[in-house]
Scaffold this active site. Structure first.
Site, short mmCIF file in Angstrom:
data_model
loop_
_atom_site.label_atom_id
_atom_site.label_comp_id
_atom_site.label_asym_id
_atom_site.label_seq_id
_atom_site.Cartn_x
_atom_site.Cartn_y
_atom_site.Cartn_z
N GLU A 135 42.40 16.67 36.94
CA GLU A 135 42.80 16.17 38.26
C GLU A 135 41.70 16.57 39.24
O GLU A 135 41.60 17.72 39.64
CB GLU A 135 44.14 16.74 38.69
N HIS A 200 45.26 11.41 44.94
CA HIS A 200 44.71 11.99 46.18
C HIS A 200 43.78 10.98 46.85
O HIS A 200 42.58 11.20 47.00
CB HIS A 200 43.99 13.30 45.87
N HIS A 221 51.42 11.29 40.75
CA HIS A 221 52.51 11.73 41.64
C HIS A 221 52.72 10.78 42.84
O HIS A 221 52.33 11.06 43.96
CB HIS A 221 52.39 13.18 42.08
N ASP A 283 54.34 18.82 37.70
CA ASP A 283 53.21 19.23 38.55
C ASP A 283 53.33 20.74 38.84
O ASP A 283 52.97 21.22 39.90
CB ASP A 283 53.18 18.44 39.86
#
Length: 401
Positions: A135, A200, A221, A283
């Site tokens: 990530e 993100h 997410h 997460d």
């Protein structure tokens, strides 16, 4: 209880299959593989017998996005941390997981990959490691959340080609698709057979569509650290959230801890995407399964300090959530009790769907003939009583395994 490499019969349970429920069935296991799923209680001479006690017999939970737990983070870069995290999450029904990094230096990322390879060989008593999820570090600064801004940068072919050359364990890489160089990055990573996800990010629909066409098929997410409807020069543009809804084929994952997303948002995601396109994820950070209070995201020595309160991790100024402290059982419980989803559908989103997304459904994610005997036995409250990985019992409530 070491039940590996022998016949095992789990009986007197309510079996959850991808197709139907079996009210009083049995699962027969041979050499770690499911040999039979029966509506009856067949006689299996010499088998080790496990009485489910009328509880649910479910496929093992699969967590495709998890950073830590039990006081450890994968980016601590120690074998001990990896093994402790795997054991921690097994207590809550996770039988397979994808260790997930945070944004860091090239050296930190490579070290995590090297540690993974060593820990993989030594992991005998926890959730199975299925490959690494990177990530970052190619993320949008404006949507960094709890990602360390010191290490956020644009994709660099020299760097990512080097990282990929160092390990075959990378199975997924999450990045912001609007960054300079992100489209060639996506194409290259996809060409290596690795899942590319958008994360993100402040992208708009046109950028997400281009990204999807170049390999970005999963939204990391959903709702968290991504754009919604955006205004630019008085005009409104669909953001990543709307794009994930509009692109029918795009998979999504959600942090179903009951805090990151409210009940209406969880219900909306299910209504639009359907249970075969949604993976439930924890997460989770190192504070999962630990008391509330101060903690650290990422490496214990150099990571970001956070505070855990109200069942969630937050930045110290409480301006943003900072990962979660959820475990897999909590995700299932949240979807049932808070979002009103049925038990079979909730289980599907943490078993069969993530297995399909990560291309491991040929051996994981459902109680069907020939698949790995990854099994969880839990009660009406989704309290886990037994966790089994490939036919080996690695956790039993009140036994201390």
């Amino acid at each position: 209880m070491d039940t590996k490499n022998s016949f095992i019969k789990i009986h007197n349970g309510r079996i959850i299959t991808p197709f139907r429920g079996i009210s009083n069935g049995s699962v027969i296991i041979k050499d770690g593989i499911i040999a039979e799923v029966s509506e009856h209680d067949p006689d299996v001479p010499g088998a080790v017998t496990i009485d489910a006690g009328g509880r649910f017999i479910s496929p093992g939970f699969i967590d495709i996005h998890v950073h830590g737990g039990g006081g450890h983070d994968f980016m601590d870069n120690t074998v001990e941390a990896f093994l402790a995290i795997a054991q921690t999450h097994a207590r809550f029904g996770t039988t397979a997981l994808f260790p997930t990094t945070l944004t860091g230096s090239t050296e930190d990322i490579v070290k995590t990959l090297e540690t993974y390879d060593e820990a993989y060989l030594k992991n005998k008593s926890g959730a199975q490691f299925m490959g690494v999820h990177l990530e970052g570090p190619y993320l949008a600064m404006s949507q960094r959340g709890a990602q360390d801004p010191r290490y956020i940068r644009d994709p660099d072919p020299e760097e990512y080609e080097y990282i990929l050359s160092k390990s075959d364990a990378i199975k997924r890489w999450s990045a912001a698709p609007e960054l300079k160089g992100a489209i060639p990055f996506g194409r290259y990573v996809k060409s290596k057979g690795i899942l590319v996800a958008l994360a993100h990010t402040d992208a708009i629909y046109e950028e997400v569509m281009e990204a999807y066409e170049n390999g970005y098929t999963l939204a990391t997410h959903l709702y968290s650290a991504m754009s919604g409807v955006t205004r630019r020069n008085a005009r409104r543009y669909a953001g990543v959230v709307e794009s994930a809804f509009l692109i029918d084929e795009m998979d999504v994952e959600v942090i179903a801890d009951g805090v990151h997303l409210s009940a209406p948002l969880l219900q909306l995601v299910c209504k639009i995407k359907g249970f075969d396109k949604i993976a439930l994820i924890t997460d989770a950070i190192r504070a999962a399964a630990m008391p509330s209070g101060k903690s650290v995201i990422g490496n214990i020595h150099t990571g970001l300090k956070v505070i855990v309160e109200d069942g969630v991790s937050k930045l110290p100024d409480r301006s943003s959530f900072a990962g979660s402290v959820a475990t897999a059982d909590r995700l299932v419980r949240t979807m049932i009790q808070m979002a009103g989803i049925s038990l079979p559908d909730a289980v599907r989103m943490i078993t069969h769907t993530p297995a399909s997304i990560m291309n491991i459904a040929d051996r994981k994610g459902s109680l069907t003939l020939g698949k790995d005997a990854d099994i969880v036995i839990f009660d009406e409250d989704i309290t886990v009583h037994t966790t089994m990985v490939k036919g080996k019992v690695i956790y039993q409530k009140d036994v201390g395994l």
